[in-house]
Every structure is written in structure tokens, then in C-alpha cells.
Motif scaffolding. Structure first.
Motif, PDB file in Angstrom:
ATOM      1  N   ARG A  78      33.489  29.626  46.470  1.00  0.00           N
ATOM      2  CA  ARG A  78      33.492  31.080  46.671  1.00  0.00           C
ATOM      3  C   ARG A  78      32.295  31.765  46.029  1.00  0.00           C
ATOM      4  O   ARG A  78      32.258  32.990  45.932  1.00  0.00           O
ATOM      5  N   GLY A  79      31.343  30.986  45.542  1.00  0.00           N
ATOM      6  CA  GLY A  79      30.112  31.566  45.031  1.00  0.00           C
ATOM      7  C   GLY A  79      30.101  31.848  43.539  1.00  0.00           C
ATOM      8  O   GLY A  79      29.138  32.401  43.018  1.00  0.00           O
ATOM      9  N   TRP A  80      31.173  31.469  42.822  1.00  0.00           N
ATOM     10  CA  TRP A  80      31.206  31.673  41.385  1.00  0.00           C
ATOM     11  C   TRP A  80      30.505  30.509  40.688  1.00  0.00           C
ATOM     12  O   TRP A  80      30.429  29.413  41.229  1.00  0.00           O
ATOM     13  N   ARG A  81      30.033  30.760  39.459  1.00  0.00           N
ATOM     14  CA  ARG A  81      29.333  29.741  38.709  1.00  0.00           C
ATOM     15  C   ARG A  81      29.745  29.791  37.239  1.00  0.00           C
ATOM     16  O   ARG A  81      30.257  30.803  36.766  1.00  0.00           O
ATOM     17  N   ARG A  82      29.448  28.706  36.556  1.00  0.00           N
ATOM     18  CA  ARG A  82      29.654  28.674  35.100  1.00  0.00           C
ATOM     19  C   ARG A  82      28.867  29.794  34.433  1.00  0.00           C
ATOM     20  O   ARG A  82      29.258  30.320  33.387  1.00  0.00           O
ATOM     21  N   THR A  83      27.767  30.189  35.055  1.00  0.00           N
ATOM     22  CA  THR A  83      26.874  31.194  34.473  1.00  0.00           C
ATOM     23  C   THR A  83      27.092  32.593  35.066  1.00  0.00           C
ATOM     24  O   THR A  83      26.246  33.468  34.882  1.00  0.00           O
ATOM     25  N   SER A  84      28.205  32.788  35.744  1.00  0.00           N
ATOM     26  CA  SER A  84      28.412  34.081  36.415  1.00  0.00           C
ATOM     27  C   SER A  84      28.546  35.246  35.434  1.00  0.00           C
ATOM     28  O   SER A  84      28.219  36.385  35.767  1.00  0.00           O
ATOM     29  N   PHE A  85      29.086  34.980  34.236  1.00  0.00           N
ATOM     30  CA  PHE A  85      29.307  36.047  33.252  1.00  0.00           C
ATOM     31  C   PHE A  85      28.888  35.559  31.873  1.00  0.00           C
ATOM     32  O   PHE A  85      28.928  34.358  31.587  1.00  0.00           O
ATOM     33  N   LYS A  86      28.540  36.507  31.037  1.00  0.00           N
ATOM     34  CA  LYS A  86      28.332  36.208  29.614  1.00  0.00           C
ATOM     35  C   LYS A  86      28.893  37.378  28.813  1.00  0.00           C
ATOM     36  O   LYS A  86      29.064  38.497  29.342  1.00  0.00           O
ATOM     37  N   ALA A  87      29.195  37.121  27.567  1.00  0.00           N
ATOM     38  CA  ALA A  87      29.759  38.166  26.713  1.00  0.00           C
ATOM     39  C   ALA A  87      28.831  39.375  26.697  1.00  0.00           C
ATOM     40  O   ALA A  87      27.608  39.231  26.585  1.00  0.00           O
ATOM     41  N   GLY A  88      29.436  40.533  26.831  1.00  0.00           N
ATOM     42  CA  GLY A  88      28.659  41.768  26.835  1.00  0.00           C
ATOM     43  C   GLY A  88      28.401  42.334  28.216  1.00  0.00           C
ATOM     44  O   GLY A  88      28.027  43.507  28.348  1.00  0.00           O
ATOM     45  N   ASP A  89      28.588  41.508  29.250  1.00  0.00           N
ATOM     46  CA  ASP A  89      28.381  41.997  30.617  1.00  0.00           C
ATOM     47  C   ASP A  89      29.391  43.115  30.937  1.00  0.00           C
ATOM     48  O   ASP A  89      30.571  43.025  30.568  1.00  0.00           O
ATOM     49  N   GLN A  90      28.913  44.129  31.641  1.00  0.00           N
ATOM     50  CA  GLN A  90      29.803  45.189  32.117  1.00  0.00           C
ATOM     51  C   GLN A  90      30.363  44.779  33.481  1.00  0.00           C
ATOM     52  O   GLN A  90      29.591  44.400  34.383  1.00  0.00           O
ATOM     53  N   VAL A  91      31.670  44.833  33.626  1.00  0.00           N
ATOM     54  CA  VAL A  91      32.292  44.382  34.871  1.00  0.00           C
ATOM     55  C   VAL A  91      33.373  45.376  35.315  1.00  0.00           C
ATOM     56  O   VAL A  91      33.945  46.098  34.496  1.00  0.00           O
ATOM     57  N   THR A  92      33.610  45.377  36.601  1.00  0.00           N
ATOM     58  CA  THR A  92      34.727  46.129  37.162  1.00  0.00           C
ATOM     59  C   THR A  92      35.633  45.102  37.841  1.00  0.00           C
ATOM     60  O   THR A  92      35.232  44.456  38.806  1.00  0.00           O
ATOM     61  N   VAL A  93      36.830  44.952  37.287  1.00  0.00           N
ATOM     62  CA  VAL A  93      37.714  43.857  37.708  1.00  0.00           C
ATOM     63  C   VAL A  93      38.906  44.415  38.469  1.00  0.00           C
ATOM     64  O   VAL A  93      39.627  45.278  37.963  1.00  0.00           O
ATOM     65  N   THR A  94      39.099  43.922  39.665  1.00  0.00           N
ATOM     66  CA  THR A  94      40.316  44.222  40.410  1.00  0.00           C
ATOM     67  C   THR A  94      41.239  43.028  40.262  1.00  0.00           C
ATOM     68  O   THR A  94      40.830  41.883  40.505  1.00  0.00           O
ATOM     69  N   LEU A  95      42.476  43.302  39.835  1.00  0.00           N
ATOM     70  CA  LEU A  95      43.364  42.201  39.475  1.00  0.00           C
ATOM     71  C   LEU A  95      44.806  42.504  39.848  1.00  0.00           C
ATOM     72  O   LEU A  95      45.194  43.655  40.057  1.00  0.00           O
ATOM     73  N   GLN A  96      45.572  41.419  39.916  1.00  0.00           N
ATOM     74  CA  GLN A  96      47.022  41.521  40.054  1.00  0.00           C
ATOM     75  C   GLN A  96      47.609  41.307  38.662  1.00  0.00           C
ATOM     76  O   GLN A  96      47.463  40.213  38.104  1.00  0.00           O
ATOM     77  N   PRO A  97      48.265  42.310  38.079  1.00  0.00           N
ATOM     78  CA  PRO A  97      48.777  42.137  36.712  1.00  0.00           C
ATOM     79  C   PRO A  97      50.104  41.364  36.707  1.00  0.00           C
ATOM     80  O   PRO A  97      50.772  41.250  37.734  1.00  0.00           O
ATOM     81  N   VAL A  98      50.468  40.859  35.536  1.00  0.00           N
ATOM     82  CA  VAL A  98      51.804  40.280  35.396  1.00  0.00           C
ATOM     83  C   VAL A  98      52.821  41.421  35.344  1.00  0.00           C
ATOM     84  O   VAL A  98      52.472  42.582  35.119  1.00  0.00           O
ATOM     85  N   LYS A  99      54.079  41.054  35.536  1.00  0.00           N
ATOM     86  CA  LYS A  99      55.124  42.076  35.694  1.00  0.00           C
ATOM     87  C   LYS A  99      55.524  42.728  34.376  1.00  0.00           C
ATOM     88  O   LYS A  99      56.061  43.833  34.366  1.00  0.00           O
ATOM     89  N   ASN A 100      55.311  42.045  33.242  1.00  0.00           N
ATOM     90  CA  ASN A 100      55.877  42.567  31.997  1.00  0.00           C
ATOM     91  C   ASN A 100      54.940  43.503  31.243  1.00  0.00           C
ATOM     92  O   ASN A 100      55.236  43.896  30.117  1.00  0.00           O
ATOM     93  N   GLY A 101      53.791  43.830  31.818  1.00  0.00           N
ATOM     94  CA  GLY A 101      52.911  44.804  31.179  1.00  0.00           C
ATOM     95  C   GLY A 101      51.888  44.228  30.236  1.00  0.00           C
ATOM     96  O   GLY A 101      51.035  44.966  29.716  1.00  0.00           O
ATOM     97  N   ALA A 102      51.932  42.932  29.978  1.00  0.00           N
ATOM     98  CA  ALA A 102      50.918  42.310  29.119  1.00  0.00           C
ATOM     99  C   ALA A 102      49.558  42.378  29.818  1.00  0.00           C
ATOM    100  O   ALA A 102      49.489  42.432  31.046  1.00  0.00           O
ATOM    101  N   PRO A 103      48.489  42.374  29.036  1.00  0.00           N
ATOM    102  CA  PRO A 103      47.127  42.443  29.635  1.00  0.00           C
ATOM    103  C   PRO A 103      46.699  41.086  30.196  1.00  0.00           C
ATOM    104  O   PRO A 103      45.744  40.462  29.732  1.00  0.00           O
ATOM    105  N   VAL A 104      47.449  40.659  31.179  1.00  0.00           N
ATOM    106  CA  VAL A 104      47.257  39.343  31.789  1.00  0.00           C
ATOM    107  C   VAL A 104      47.350  39.521  33.301  1.00  0.00           C
ATOM    108  O   VAL A 104      48.161  40.324  33.786  1.00  0.00           O
TER     109      VAL A 104
END
Lengths: 267, 142
Positions: B82-108
């Protein structure tokens, strides 16, 4: 829709397809296998060679059995065992913290035939004088299928990957029988069970130079009321001979890291 | 070309282009599959490993509190497709993440797509979405 628009759309689709195939073929290292469309033929599909499965074979997405398989009816013994299996997917799916899949939570070997039924990633077939070797990308495992005429063992010590013998049924169909599998392993990702009495038949039928079909039959009278067929003529395609495959090893430390990151915060 | 033939050809083309959907090895029972949220944050860690890759990032919630999110993708093999790589991100990068959260409200949760600071987007379908990074000059090393 105009004919011109149709043509443009189809050209674009074809270009994207070719780009994906090219992507797979041009990677000298760490080919993920699935980048190559499983239906893509590698050049001219010549006639099948006689009694030869040599090469790297890829079932593409068809090799991934995320939700498990419908089985024949379980015996009472099979029902009891299956109730203890808390799967991450399929009919016995439970929330993450409750999963007890030995592969994904402990890092146990997938075992056989789960290696075929869950993550059948690309695998290489090597013929020797007295055996056929199967080298799997997933887990980086190998199997030895003896072709020297020996009989399967009686009452063998259990093995994660069993004991296998193979024979050519005709010039294009190689049949493998396997017994002696460890009962700790699951058959698939939905936690279907098996016993130590299971016998697995694999039939590899060489359709042509680039195509193979795999049929798997499970016969386990202790766990199931009759034999059943999880894979019926699954198409496999020949990858280029120089394909270097990625590692895909589900380690115990990886399983522990997954539990810590994903399962523990939602208990 | 009849409409019916055209539709069939389009369907075949779509399958060829997109390939198989992402499969779930660990199931969906814990995730709120009806919900997607989008968070802006700062990458704290990118773990490229089996059985799943993880992106960890800090994001500020509605109350102004910084929470460290952990979101999973599929394994490195499938994400490479899908075009992702080991080097796709590094600490400090600014990202906008669209995600499906878990049901219990944890940041997962699990990732649907990630937009990088330069506007490139990494998705979870087989074909890298428009704007995804081109194939690297050097193949990924592990």
C-alpha cells in the motif's frame, strides 16, 4: 457515458494495473508478494512441465484466510475443544484482551495446516532426489515432503508441521499426505480445532507453466463428522525466479508488543 | 461495446487495480467500526513490525489534554503493498490521522489513512492513494 470517456477510463485502469505489476517486478529486495496481482500471468503461459513444481508460487489475497473456513459438523469432542478457542476473527471472534490464539498471542508456530489456511504467502518449491522442499515466506518455515516411497509413521510423536509424504498421481498432479500434527495448533484464524488423528491431503495441480491449483482436504474423524475441503483449486501464480521475498515472522516478542500496545489499554 | 460488457470490464479493472481488502488478523470486535475520527498530532514513534505496525502520536482532545494515541496498521508486508515504508514517519512529524477508535474510549484505534505535513496521504487500500510518496529509489531494508 461517451465512448471517449469509457476508453480514457479503461486506459487509466490498465496503466494503474501495469504500474502495480511493475512495482512488484522491479523491487530487487523485500518483495511483499501480494503487490503482484494474483491473476497476472508472467509472460506467455506455456505448457506445464512434467512432474515439476519448481518455483516461487503466490496465491495473492486468496492465500489469506482472515476469517477462517466453514467446516463439516464438529463431533462432541471437537465442540468441547472449540469452546476453549477465543479467536481474533471469524465465528469465535472475541474482544482483543480475550483472544487466546496461540499464534498471535504467544508466538507459537502456526503449525500445519494453518500455514496453508491462514497466511499462505508466497512459497518456494525445490525438488531434490528423494524429497520436495517447501519454503514459506510466512514464518520463514520449511517442510520436507518425502518422495522416496516411505510410509507415513504409525502413532508418531506430534510435530507442529507433521510428517509428510508425496507422490505424483499423474504427470501434473502432486499429492501430499500429512499426519502427526500437534493438537495445540489451530486449523485457521477462527479457531477451528483438530486432533492428533487428523490427516491432511494437498493436491497441487500444474495447470500450465505459470499456474498451479491447490486443493486441501481435512479428514479428522475425532474432531469432525466427515472430511471437508477448506481450499478447492486455489489458484497460485509463478513469481519471477529472482524474487527476493520479505521476511514475515510472527515472533513471540512481536506478539507481546502487540498485547501491550493494543490489548492492555482496553482491558 | 454494450453497457453490460462495459460494466463487467470496469469491475474487472477495479479488482485488478485495488486488489484484496486489508484483512484483519486480530479481528474487529474491540473497534467501533461505525465510527471514524480525524486527529491532528505529532508522531512519537513508528514501529514497523509484525504482526502489526503501530503509529504512536500525541494529539490534543476536546478538553485540551494531550493524549498519546496508539493506532495499528496491518503488517509490514501488506503495508508495503500500500505504499508504506519503515521510513514513512519519524518522531516529531506532524500528521493528520483518520482512525477507527476502540469502543471503550481509550486512545487506541486502527488507521484508515494518514496525511503527512506535505499533504501526501497514506491509505489502507492496496493501491497507494493519490499523492502518496513515489516508490523510494532504494528498496526498504529491514
Amino acid at each position: 457515458m461517451t465512448n471517449r470517456f469509457r476508453l480514457a477510463f479503461m486506459v487509466a485502469a490498465a496503466a494503474l494495473t501495469l504500474a502495480a505489476v511493475s512495482f512488484a517486478q522491479n523491487q530487487p529486495w523485500n518483495n511483499p508478494g501480494r503487490a503482484l496481482n494474483p491473476n497476472q500471468q508472467q509472460g506467455d503461459a506455456g505448457p506445464a512441465p512434467r512432474r515439476d513444481l519448481t518455483g516461487i508460487w503466490d496465491a495473492g489475497g486468496g492465500g489469506i484466510g482472515a476469517t477462517g473456513y466453514p467446516t463439516s459438523a464438529l463431533t462432541p469432542w471437537g465442540e468441547e475443544v472449540s469452546k476453549t478457542h477465543k479467536a481474533g476473527d471469524g465465528s469465535r471472534m472475541v474482544p482483543l484482551p480475550e483472544i487466546n490464539d496461540p499464534l498471535s498471542t504467544l508466538g507459537d508456530p502456526a503449525g500445519f495446516p494453518r500455514l496453508l489456511l491462514f497466511e499462505l504467502r508466497p512459497f518456494q518449491v525445490v525438488h531434490t532426489l528423494n524429497s520436495v522442499l517447501m519454503l514459506y515466506m510466512f514464518e520463514k518455515r520449511w517442510r520436507v515432503i518425502w518422495t522416496d516411497g516411505r510410509q507415513l509413521p504409525k502413532d508418531p510423536d506430534p510435530r507442529w508441521y507433521g510428517y509428510s509424504v508425496g507422490r505424483w498421481e499423474d504427470d501434473y498432479t502432486f499429492v501430499i499426505e500429512t499426519v502427526g500434527m500437534d493438537e495445540r495448533t489451530w486449523l485457521d484464524n477462527s479457531g477451528n480445532p483438530h486432533s492428533d488423528q487428523m490427516r491432511v491431503e494437498e493436491r497441487y495441480h500444474r495447470v500450465n507453466q505459470n499456474s498451479l491449483e491447490l486443493t486441501v482436504t481435512i479428514d479428522d474423524p475425532k474432531a469432525y463428522t466427515k472430511p471437508w475441503v477448506p481450499k478447492n483449486k486455489l489458484p497460485l501464480r509463478l513469481l519471477p525466479a529472482g524474487t527476493d521475498l520479505m521476511e514475515m515472522i510472527p515472533s513471540a516478542s512481536g506478539a507481546a508488543a502487540y498485547r501491550k500496545a493494543m490489548a492492555e489499554p482496553i482491558k | 461495446m454494450s453497457e453490460r460488457v462495459f460494466v463487467v470490464l470496469l469491475a474487472i479493472a477495479a479488482v485488478l487495480v485495488t486488489g484484496a481488502p486489508v484483512v484483519a488478523h486480530h479481528g474487529a470486535a474491540s473497534f467501533d467500526t461505525e465510527r471514524e475520527i480525524t486527529l491532528k498530532g505529532t508522531v512519537t514513534e513508528w514501529i514497523w513490525a509484525n504482526p502489526h505496525c503501530f503509529l504512536k502520536f500525541d494529539a490534543i482532545d476536546d478538553t485540551g489534554t494531550v493524549r498519546n494515541w496508539v493506532v495499528e496498521t496491518q503488517n509490514p508486508t501488506d503495508m508495503t503493498v500500500r505504499g508504506w515504508r519503515r521510513t514513512s514517519f519519524k518522531a516529531g512529524d506532524q500528521v493528520t490521522v483518520t482512525l477507527q477508535p476502540v469502543k471503550n474510549g481509550a486512545p487506541v484505534g486502527r488507521v484508515r489513512k494518514v496525511m503527512l505535513a506535505n499533504g501526501e496521504t497514506l491509505g489502507t487500500t492496496s493501491t497507494p492513494p493519490a499523492g502518496a510518496p513515489a516508490q523510494p529509489a532504494q528498496p526498504p531494508q529491514r
